[in-house]
Design a protein around this motif. Sequence first.
Motif, mmCIF file in Angstrom:
data_model
loop_
_atom_site.group_PDB
_atom_site.id
_atom_site.type_symbol
_atom_site.label_atom_id
_atom_site.label_comp_id
_atom_site.label_asym_id
_atom_site.label_seq_id
_atom_site.Cartn_x
_atom_site.Cartn_y
_atom_site.Cartn_z
ATOM 1 N N GLU A 1 68.967 26.856 74.007
ATOM 2 C CA GLU A 1 67.550 26.851 74.354
ATOM 3 C C GLU A 1 67.338 26.822 75.861
ATOM 4 O O GLU A 1 66.378 27.399 76.376
ATOM 5 N N THR B 1 69.722 23.850 69.988
ATOM 6 C CA THR B 1 69.261 23.416 68.673
ATOM 7 C C THR B 1 70.325 23.837 67.664
ATOM 8 O O THR B 1 70.887 24.929 67.756
ATOM 9 N N GLU C 1 62.464 23.439 64.801
ATOM 10 C CA GLU C 1 61.230 23.909 65.433
ATOM 11 C C GLU C 1 60.494 22.755 66.109
ATOM 12 O O GLU C 1 59.935 22.918 67.195
ATOM 13 N N GLN D 1 62.272 21.942 69.327
ATOM 14 C CA GLN D 1 61.941 22.937 70.347
ATOM 15 C C GLN D 1 60.567 22.669 70.935
ATOM 16 O O GLN D 1 60.356 22.797 72.145
ATOM 17 N N LEU E 1 66.262 18.150 72.645
ATOM 18 C CA LEU E 1 67.382 19.030 72.364
ATOM 19 C C LEU E 1 68.690 18.271 72.502
ATOM 20 O O LEU E 1 68.748 17.191 73.093
#
Length: 482
Positions: free
Chosen positions: A419, A434, A442, A445, A450
């Motif tokens: 990410e 992730t 989700e 994020q 993370l």
Amino acid sequence: MDPRCSSVGFGSAEAVAEAILYEGYLLYPYRRSSGKNRVRWQFGVLVPPAWAAAHGLVDSGVAGSAESPWQRTECLVEAPDDAVVRIRLRFLHLQRKTVEERTADGDHRPVDRIDAGDRTELSFDEAVPQEFDVEAPVSDLASGRRLDLRVPGGEDVEPLVDGRGEPVGRVVRRRWPLTASVSISAEECRTPFRLRRLTVRVENIDRTTPANSRRAEALRRCLLAAHTLVAVDQGRFLSLLDPPEWAADAARECRNVHTFPVLAGEPGTSDILLSSPVILYDHPQIAPESPGDLHDATEIDEILSLRTLTLSDTEKREVRATDPRAAAILDRVEGMPPEVLERLHGAIRALAPVRPPGEATEQTPWWEPGAEPAAAPEVETVLVAGALLSRGSRVRLRPRRRGTDAHDMFLAGRTARVEQVLLDVDGTRFLAVTVDDDPGAELHQWYGRLRHFRPEEVEPLPEGIDVPPGAAGALPGEVEAR
């Protein structure tokens, strides 16, 4: 240059140093039977050198829970030759509490527990705080100085009586001798303005602990939660996190091992430094709302206080029997007025514009009460095993076996999506990912929670390889050792 215990204070830095000293000493639910309180002493543990060598504990990490026979602090100081540097070494000295039952012939024998009237005592390890001050003029440190410290052992006996005043046993608290050394030196830096690099090395020099001892036995002669406070009476320390441009190279050359030095004391001052095994930012502070130590400085006072109040009477009795500091926490929480508990719910110290989730802020310290967490600087790519990784790259996780978060070991072999590629304060890149098949991916994020891994802890996945959700292990065509 003589060691001595001193009443001269270090101002508000002492409160933070006290939190470091007892960080992890005893964790909620503050009972001996709790699994997290059976393996203790996680930070700043300086072990006997022979024991360290036999257990592979000699390394050069920056800070954290690694055990080592020594730690080193290097910092930058601007001061004239006649300035005096004062160093305070602080640590915990293990004290073994043994409960002994009185026998029929008047002798005593060790037992696990004694109930004496309305009091219960359990055998458990405690610790006694120790501190020593060392002073020296800056001019005397060019050639270096070393001082050996000796902490004597001792034994204290407390009788136990039942409700009728009859002796039923005793509590014996025993300490073993410690030996340590403090080495101090200062050298000129190659900078436009006069600057010195001050080095403080603290070492466990015990030679009596057998290399094959169990950890519980070696801990008797360890310095626990070892850290240093450093002050200069005519001069200032430079921040290693945010040094002036002319001293940036000198700051990068400082090598700190198992410690992390930051400016301490009131914001705006620079005459006190705190070097601890716990990584901090400059000028750390204890929240003024906190009514007392809960031995977990990274937790929230309100949560721990409320959870402590939910303990049953049986559990509370065990808390009081485990350790006097645990009993003090319970007494304080149970006697906390509603208005004090209400203050723990939160405080706004500063207002800032609302930003979209995940947007970086201007280096606002993450620990500052009321502030949003600062994001680490993001970079675009990092080269790993010949592959250039960036946002969206796929990797397999290969966490290190030592010196990493224990929870990461459960992710070994799992696949993940990169990410962010981030840069930490030491200039080291690391990857925020992730994990595939994570039902909360989700959500993670969205608010930026993370998982972070070093480049050497990931294995790039070839483009076009479709890894089934939740799959772990070898790629097609690979054979993985089991």
